[in-house]
Write an enzyme that holds these catalytic residues in place. Sequence first.
Site, PDB file in Angstrom:
ATOM      1  N   LYS A 163      -6.241  -1.147   0.829  1.00  0.00           N
ATOM      2  CA  LYS A 163      -5.152  -1.276  -0.211  1.00  0.00           C
ATOM      3  C   LYS A 163      -3.747  -0.737   0.340  1.00  0.00           C
ATOM      4  CE  LYS A 163      -5.983   0.262  -4.270  1.00  0.00           C
ATOM      5  NZ  LYS A 163      -6.540   1.365  -5.323  1.00  0.00           N
ATOM      6  N   PHE A 164      -2.629  -1.237   0.298  1.00  0.00           N
ATOM      7  CA  PHE A 164      -1.315  -0.926   0.455  1.00  0.00           C
ATOM      8  C   PHE A 164      -0.212  -0.584  -0.586  1.00  0.00           C
ATOM      9  CE2 PHE A 164      -3.330  -3.091   3.975  1.00  0.00           C
ATOM     10  CZ  PHE A 164      -2.861  -2.460   5.021  1.00  0.00           C
TER      11      PHE A 164
END
Length: 219
Positions: A83-84
């Site tokens: 996840k970013f």
Amino acid sequence: MELYLDTGNLEHIRSGMELGFLDGITTNPSILAKEKKAPMELLKEIDRIVPGKVWYQVTGRTAADMIREAREAASLCKRPVIKFPMSMDSLQALHAISKDGIETNMTLVYTPGQAVLAAKAGAVYISPYLGRIDDVGASGLAFVREVREMYRTLGFETKIIAASIRGTQHVVDAAKLGVDAMTMSYEVFRDLAVHPLTEKGSRQFADDWEALLGESGTI
Ligand code: E4P
């Protein structure tokens, strides 16, 4: 529809995974911080329990740091999703990581513009935060509807995972919209399974059955 528990609590993870049909576990830095353990060690422990996908959110500030962290976290999981948190650096890092063949998620997505960029960068998933959008007086569901229509029009295959789900009604509403995935706390997940009339009915069935067996001793 994919279904995830949003938790780093090992007891909850074990209990969820025992069911056998969940797709995995999503986490974020706040969720992992609650467990007060070294994050990469906890990630490994989670992955040992979870046969499906384990989601880890990078914490680095620059694209280079995020890429390093993403590769490290991905190497610890069988089926990682990295996840970013939406930003220019995250777009660059997400793109690089998806070129490695690792599944990615752009999180903290609040506008259609951010959703377009995330999809164009190659995100496999984007997370609209239903609860947090509702908290500021907007509609999380309306946002999901808008992004879904936009992706259809543009032909993007990026999946929408409904996140920040605050209760069972959010689950039902997101389901009606046909989201690709949902992640929710263990508490919301457990609430989905229960109803007072289900409990009352089960008790009644059990009592009647016991009364019958009490008389005859066999079925
Ligand atoms: C999703 O990726 C997030 O971890 C999560 O759903 C955020 O939920 P919250 O608003 O309850 O913190």
